[in-house]
Scaffold this motif. Structure first.
Motif, PDB file in Angstrom:
ATOM      1  N   ARG A 135       0.835  -1.208   0.000  1.00  0.00           N
ATOM      2  CA  ARG A 135       0.000   0.000   0.000  1.00  0.00           C
ATOM      3  C   ARG A 135       0.867   1.254   0.000  1.00  0.00           C
ATOM      4  O   ARG A 135       0.645   2.189  -0.760  1.00  0.00           O
ATOM      5  CB  ARG A 135      -0.917   0.017   1.222  1.00  0.00           C
ATOM      6  N   GLY A 136       1.865   1.250   0.874  1.00  0.00           N
ATOM      7  CA  GLY A 136       2.746   2.404   0.957  1.00  0.00           C
ATOM      8  C   GLY A 136       3.603   2.551  -0.281  1.00  0.00           C
ATOM      9  O   GLY A 136       3.842   3.667  -0.766  1.00  0.00           O
ATOM     10  N   LEU A 137       4.065   1.420  -0.790  1.00  0.00           N
ATOM     11  CA  LEU A 137       4.892   1.455  -1.993  1.00  0.00           C
ATOM     12  C   LEU A 137       4.110   2.039  -3.161  1.00  0.00           C
ATOM     13  O   LEU A 137       4.634   2.867  -3.922  1.00  0.00           O
ATOM     14  CB  LEU A 137       5.362   0.043  -2.317  1.00  0.00           C
ATOM     15  N   SER A 138       2.861   1.652  -3.288  1.00  0.00           N
ATOM     16  CA  SER A 138       2.022   2.192  -4.354  1.00  0.00           C
ATOM     17  C   SER A 138       1.801   3.690  -4.176  1.00  0.00           C
ATOM     18  O   SER A 138       1.862   4.460  -5.146  1.00  0.00           O
ATOM     19  CB  SER A 138       0.678   1.461  -4.373  1.00  0.00           C
ATOM     20  N   ARG A 139       1.578   4.115  -2.945  1.00  0.00           N
ATOM     21  CA  ARG A 139       1.366   5.542  -2.680  1.00  0.00           C
ATOM     22  C   ARG A 139       2.615   6.353  -3.018  1.00  0.00           C
ATOM     23  O   ARG A 139       2.536   7.413  -3.655  1.00  0.00           O
ATOM     24  CB  ARG A 139       0.985   5.748  -1.207  1.00  0.00           C
ATOM     25  N   ILE A 140       3.781   5.858  -2.616  1.00  0.00           N
ATOM     26  CA  ILE A 140       5.030   6.583  -2.876  1.00  0.00           C
ATOM     27  C   ILE A 140       5.289   6.662  -4.375  1.00  0.00           C
ATOM     28  O   ILE A 140       5.656   7.717  -4.907  1.00  0.00           O
ATOM     29  CB  ILE A 140       6.199   5.910  -2.144  1.00  0.00           C
ATOM     30  N   ARG A 141       5.070   5.566  -5.067  1.00  0.00           N
ATOM     31  CA  ARG A 141       5.286   5.580  -6.515  1.00  0.00           C
ATOM     32  C   ARG A 141       4.346   6.548  -7.221  1.00  0.00           C
ATOM     33  O   ARG A 141       4.647   7.055  -8.300  1.00  0.00           O
ATOM     34  CB  ARG A 141       5.094   4.171  -7.079  1.00  0.00           C
ATOM     35  N   SER A 142       3.193   6.835  -6.601  1.00  0.00           N
ATOM     36  CA  SER A 142       2.220   7.722  -7.240  1.00  0.00           C
ATOM     37  C   SER A 142       2.666   9.179  -7.236  1.00  0.00           C
ATOM     38  O   SER A 142       2.174   9.977  -8.050  1.00  0.00           O
ATOM     39  CB  SER A 142       0.858   7.593  -6.544  1.00  0.00           C
ATOM     40  N   TYR A 143       3.574   9.552  -6.305  1.00  0.00           N
ATOM     41  CA  TYR A 143       3.954  10.965  -6.243  1.00  0.00           C
ATOM     42  C   TYR A 143       5.426  11.253  -6.492  1.00  0.00           C
ATOM     43  O   TYR A 143       5.779  12.370  -6.886  1.00  0.00           O
ATOM     44  CB  TYR A 143       3.543  11.581  -4.898  1.00  0.00           C
ATOM     45  N   VAL A 144       6.316  10.271  -6.277  1.00  0.00           N
ATOM     46  CA  VAL A 144       7.741  10.558  -6.419  1.00  0.00           C
ATOM     47  C   VAL A 144       8.057  10.934  -7.864  1.00  0.00           C
ATOM     48  O   VAL A 144       7.588  10.312  -8.812  1.00  0.00           O
ATOM     49  CB  VAL A 144       8.607   9.370  -5.960  1.00  0.00           C
ATOM     50  N   GLY A 145       8.812  11.993  -8.034  1.00  0.00           N
ATOM     51  CA  GLY A 145       9.207  12.445  -9.361  1.00  0.00           C
ATOM     52  C   GLY A 145       8.214  13.364 -10.039  1.00  0.00           C
ATOM     53  O   GLY A 145       8.470  13.821 -11.156  1.00  0.00           O
ATOM     54  N   ARG A 146       7.098  13.648  -9.392  1.00  0.00           N
ATOM     55  CA  ARG A 146       6.096  14.553  -9.977  1.00  0.00           C
ATOM     56  C   ARG A 146       6.369  15.972  -9.479  1.00  0.00           C
ATOM     57  O   ARG A 146       6.246  16.254  -8.283  1.00  0.00           O
ATOM     58  CB  ARG A 146       4.684  14.116  -9.602  1.00  0.00           C
ATOM     59  N   GLY A 147       6.749  16.841 -10.376  1.00  0.00           N
ATOM     60  CA  GLY A 147       7.124  18.192 -10.006  1.00  0.00           C
ATOM     61  C   GLY A 147       5.925  19.047  -9.608  1.00  0.00           C
ATOM     62  O   GLY A 147       4.805  18.821 -10.055  1.00  0.00           O
ATOM     63  N   SER A 148       6.186  20.001  -8.742  1.00  0.00           N
ATOM     64  CA  SER A 148       5.165  20.977  -8.375  1.00  0.00           C
ATOM     65  C   SER A 148       5.872  22.273  -8.000  1.00  0.00           C
ATOM     66  O   SER A 148       7.016  22.260  -7.549  1.00  0.00           O
ATOM     67  CB  SER A 148       4.318  20.478  -7.201  1.00  0.00           C
ATOM     68  N   ALA A 149       5.206  23.396  -8.209  1.00  0.00           N
ATOM     69  CA  ALA A 149       5.779  24.702  -7.898  1.00  0.00           C
ATOM     70  C   ALA A 149       4.671  25.607  -7.372  1.00  0.00           C
ATOM     71  O   ALA A 149       3.513  25.503  -7.802  1.00  0.00           O
ATOM     72  CB  ALA A 149       6.427  25.315  -9.128  1.00  0.00           C
ATOM     73  N   PHE A 150       5.034  26.493  -6.442  1.00  0.00           N
ATOM     74  CA  PHE A 150       4.052  27.343  -5.780  1.00  0.00           C
ATOM     75  C   PHE A 150       4.574  28.772  -5.683  1.00  0.00           C
ATOM     76  O   PHE A 150       5.787  29.003  -5.586  1.00  0.00           O
ATOM     77  CB  PHE A 150       3.737  26.803  -4.382  1.00  0.00           C
TER      78      PHE A 150
END
Length: 285
Positions: A135-150
């Motif tokens: 579950r955690g591995l899937s969650r981490i893979r869903s966001y790692v490497g996705r850029g964001s800026a604010f």
């Protein structure tokens, strides 16, 4: 916050790597603090503040994070290379003993370092184990490497809160702002961006890229030293079953579960302080 020095060492492939050095009692084993996958040395600010002056603290930025140079080859963003990098730091400083504090990925690196013969005399393994909950591995893979800026820190804090509300359900805006400032950096153009190379995701998305070949054997290498295993009660990365199995495999282990916290505890929760202090005293021996 206690004062620290920015220090550097060089990897085998020529990268300039960074760590924060906090001075302290040189008669005690220094703390070698290793952060998680998308995290950096700032995650250990609060722990360094609590232990300021009691011993030397080295808060490492793994390659591609914080003040460390980004890798030329993204396929070097793997545990085996992180271990090699930290081994070079240990050799350069001529450390004959160290207490490793490894959060998430840093815990995997800690296990592999000890298995490779590093002079680890004690360890804190924070919310990770040889088996990672899918579950955690899937969650981490869903966001790692996705850029964001604010445009502002408040925008960043709200985004961090949206992503991590289940991890720290009792936090207020001050905690979310502090976490945003650990995760992000301010660019020269005034944008607030993630403080890591987004390419760290490339090997991580390859099956097996998140760990070493035989992590249970690596864990067992720590059986001759005191180890504190910390688990968040809401963790989706370290299951209670894996944590109990880890405790059984360790000769001098202690397990503490922090209720109401997910992946990962901050290591300065009041209920952890006595266990952390006990681990340090046992490792100093």
């Amino acid at each position: 916050m206690p004062a620290y020095e920015n220090r550097y060492w060089t990897s085998a492939d020529g990268l300039k790597l960074h760590y924060r050095y906090y001075s302290g009692d040189m008669m005690k084993a220094p703390l070698l603090c290793l952060p998680g996958l998308t995290r950096n040395a700032r995650d250990y600010d609060a722990l360094a503040a609590r232990l300021a002056g009691s011993r030397q603290i080295l808060a490492v930025n793994l390659r591609g994070r914080g003040g460390s140079e980004y890798a030329r080859d993204p396929m070097t963003y793997v545990p085996a290379t992180y271990v090699e990098d930290v081994q070079r730091l240990i050799a350069e400083l001529e450390l004959t003993r160290a207490i490793a504090v490894g959060t998430s990925l840093g815990g995997i690196v800690t296990m592999l370092l000890k298995a490779a013969g590093a002079p680890i005399v004690g360890a804190i393994i924070n919310d990770v184990g040889p088996d990672i909950d899918p579950r955690g591995l899937s969650r981490i893979r869903s966001y790692v490497g996705r850029g964001s800026a604010f445009p502002t820190w408040m925008h960043a804090a709200r985004a961090v809160q949206d992503t991590n509300a289940d991890v720290y359900p009792d936090w207020g805006i001050e905690e979310w702002l502090a976490m945003a400032k650990r995760l992000y950096r301010l660019t020269s153009s005034g944008r607030i961006v993630l403080d890591y190379d987004l390419k760290i995701a490339e090997p991580f998305r390859v099956p097996g890229g998140e760990a070493g070949p035989d992590m249970w054997a690596a864990l067992t290498s720590l059986s001759d030293v005191p180890v504190l295993v910390v688990r968040g009660g809401r963790s989706d990365v370290l299951s209670s079953e894996t944590a109990e199995r880890m405790l059984a495999a360790l000769g001098q282990g202690e397990l503490v579960t922090v209720p109401g916290v997910g992946h990962t505890p901050t290591l300065v929760e009041p209920m952890l302080q006595a266990s952390v202090d006990r681990l340090l005293a046992r490792a100093d021996g």
